[in-house]
Motif scaffolding. Sequence first.
Motif, PDB file in Angstrom:
ATOM      1  N   GLY A   1       4.732  -5.751   7.914  1.00  0.00           N
ATOM      2  CA  GLY A   1       4.484  -4.729   8.907  1.00  0.00           C
ATOM      3  C   GLY A   1       5.675  -3.837   9.203  1.00  0.00           C
ATOM      4  N   GLY A   2       5.370  -2.572   9.547  1.00  0.00           N
ATOM      5  CA  GLY A   2       6.399  -1.625   9.936  1.00  0.00           C
ATOM      6  C   GLY A   2       7.190  -1.113   8.756  1.00  0.00           C
ATOM      7  N   GLY A   3       8.319  -0.452   9.061  1.00  0.00           N
ATOM      8  CA  GLY A   3       9.210   0.051   8.031  1.00  0.00           C
ATOM      9  C   GLY A   3       9.377   1.567   8.075  1.00  0.00           C
ATOM     10  N   ALA A   4      10.183   2.066   7.148  1.00  0.00           N
ATOM     11  CA  ALA A   4      10.485   3.489   7.005  1.00  0.00           C
ATOM     12  C   ALA A   4      10.663   3.742   5.504  1.00  0.00           C
ATOM     13  CB  ALA A   4      11.767   3.825   7.785  1.00  0.00           C
ATOM     14  N   GLN A   5      10.755   4.863   4.980  1.00  0.00           N
ATOM     15  CA  GLN A   5      10.625   6.195   5.474  1.00  0.00           C
ATOM     16  C   GLN A   5       9.394   6.833   4.870  1.00  0.00           C
ATOM     17  OE1 GLN A   5      12.032   8.397   7.439  1.00  0.00           O
ATOM     18  NE2 GLN A   5      13.822   7.317   8.198  1.00  0.00           N
ATOM     19  N   PRO A   6       8.543   7.497   5.616  1.00  0.00           N
ATOM     20  CA  PRO A   6       8.704   7.738   7.041  1.00  0.00           C
ATOM     21  C   PRO A   6       8.426   6.479   7.843  1.00  0.00           C
ATOM     22  CG  PRO A   6       6.573   8.483   6.325  1.00  0.00           C
ATOM     23  CD  PRO A   6       7.290   8.038   5.083  1.00  0.00           C
TER      24      PRO A   6
ATOM     25  N   SER B   1       0.812  -1.218   0.000  1.00  0.00           N
ATOM     26  CA  SER B   1       0.000   0.000   0.000  1.00  0.00           C
ATOM     27  C   SER B   1       0.844   1.266   0.000  1.00  0.00           C
ATOM     28  CB  SER B   1      -0.938   0.007   1.209  1.00  0.00           C
ATOM     29  OG  SER B   1      -0.192   0.095   2.423  1.00  0.00           O
ATOM     30  N   SER B   2       2.121   1.144   0.418  1.00  0.00           N
ATOM     31  CA  SER B   2       3.021   2.293   0.408  1.00  0.00           C
ATOM     32  C   SER B   2       4.452   1.807   0.271  1.00  0.00           C
ATOM     33  CB  SER B   2       2.876   3.126   1.687  1.00  0.00           C
ATOM     34  OG  SER B   2       3.237   2.362   2.825  1.00  0.00           O
ATOM     35  N   ALA B   3       5.306   2.677  -0.265  1.00  0.00           N
ATOM     36  CA  ALA B   3       6.722   2.343  -0.414  1.00  0.00           C
ATOM     37  C   ALA B   3       7.416   2.445   0.937  1.00  0.00           C
ATOM     38  CB  ALA B   3       7.372   3.288  -1.423  1.00  0.00           C
ATOM     39  N   ARG B   4       8.211   1.434   1.289  1.00  0.00           N
ATOM     40  CA  ARG B   4       8.956   1.465   2.545  1.00  0.00           C
ATOM     41  C   ARG B   4      10.018   0.373   2.578  1.00  0.00           C
ATOM     42  NH1 ARG B   4       3.773  -0.535   3.672  1.00  0.00           N
ATOM     43  NH2 ARG B   4       3.588  -2.316   5.069  1.00  0.00           N
ATOM     44  N   TYR B   5      10.933   0.505   3.521  1.00  0.00           N
ATOM     45  CA  TYR B   5      12.004  -0.470   3.697  1.00  0.00           C
ATOM     46  C   TYR B   5      12.220  -0.700   5.186  1.00  0.00           C
ATOM     47  CZ  TYR B   5      14.819   3.768   4.426  1.00  0.00           C
ATOM     48  OH  TYR B   5      15.305   4.966   4.877  1.00  0.00           O
ATOM     49  N   GLY B   6      13.025  -1.730   5.508  1.00  0.00           N
ATOM     50  CA  GLY B   6      13.256  -2.051   6.910  1.00  0.00           C
ATOM     51  C   GLY B   6      12.038  -2.641   7.578  1.00  0.00           C
ATOM     52  N   LEU B   7      11.172  -3.294   6.822  1.00  0.00           N
ATOM     53  CA  LEU B   7       9.958  -3.895   7.335  1.00  0.00           C
ATOM     54  C   LEU B   7      10.191  -5.378   7.626  1.00  0.00           C
ATOM     55  CD1 LEU B   7       7.524  -4.283   4.253  1.00  0.00           C
ATOM     56  CD2 LEU B   7       9.930  -3.731   4.062  1.00  0.00           C
TER      57      LEU B   7
END
Length: 316
Positions: free
Chosen positions: A274-279, A256-262
């Motif tokens: 679940g989770g992640g950044a950035q933000p 649903s959104s771009a992120r890393y560190g999930l």
Amino acid sequence: MILANGISFSGGFIFTPPPPPPPENTAAWFGAGYAPAAPAGLRSTVDRITFATDTATASVRGPLSIARYQLAAAGNTTDGWFGGGTPNFSTVQRITYATDTDTASVRGPLSSARGYSAAAGNTTDGWFGGGYYPIYSTVDRITYATDTATASVRGPLSVARFALAAAGNTTDGWFSGGQDNIGVARSNVQRITYATDTDTASARGPLSVARIRLAAAGNTTDGWFGGGVIGSPESTVQRITYATDTATASVRGPLSSARYGLAAAGNTTDGWFGGGAQPFVSTVDRITFATDTATASVRGPLSVARDWLAAAGGVQ
């Protein structure tokens, strides 16, 4: 005994039915990470997502014994093993799902301290591969029945790397993505065959896009690798079909959104990322494997926004 047409046989015949399949995972435990919310810093928090009620906020369970981030996790239906992490941990902690309000118990360590590794496992063992610092190709095997012993070193990954992800089934684990020791993001996939795990992992078909800091969940036939970063955060999900794993991974519907560190875990039908950044986000996305070209659906959040956590699935 005499049968028709004069056919006869003697002796007994004993039919041994195959063992029943393991029970279906009903929940996932997401542990540790870095949270920017006050008090900002490393967390020991463990959140449990109950799959049947996944629109609710994840419930906080007993913590890990040591706050950390950039760790990895593998598990079976009864327990999850969370190993390594930054700063400079070799510690393995076990969450027993039936008593998950207790603090996780400390078990035998990995063979060396490292973070940014990935893990996959089956009902009896977990394989933890890669990591940093220095950059490792090492694969450690934790045997669950003797988990107070130091993890045993097995055949390495073919390329040293960190910030990778892994998914597996009962016989093999697929490790992909990450960054190598000359700073290059990797798309290649390496397969560890558990029965011959002293061999160097075999190179398989690549991901369609190289990336680092991604997460993966899988079932018996496929692995879904989602999110990550290469230049900018990614929402792409790529599917590896185990039976044809020399082919390039296929691009599926995005997160649903771009992120890393999930982090991610799942069961035979769905995967929860679940989770992640950035933000920093607490968002949990569910990928339904049978309709994986659709955008992942947003479910109830984790209890706190954080990245660089780890997850394992099992029976609540």
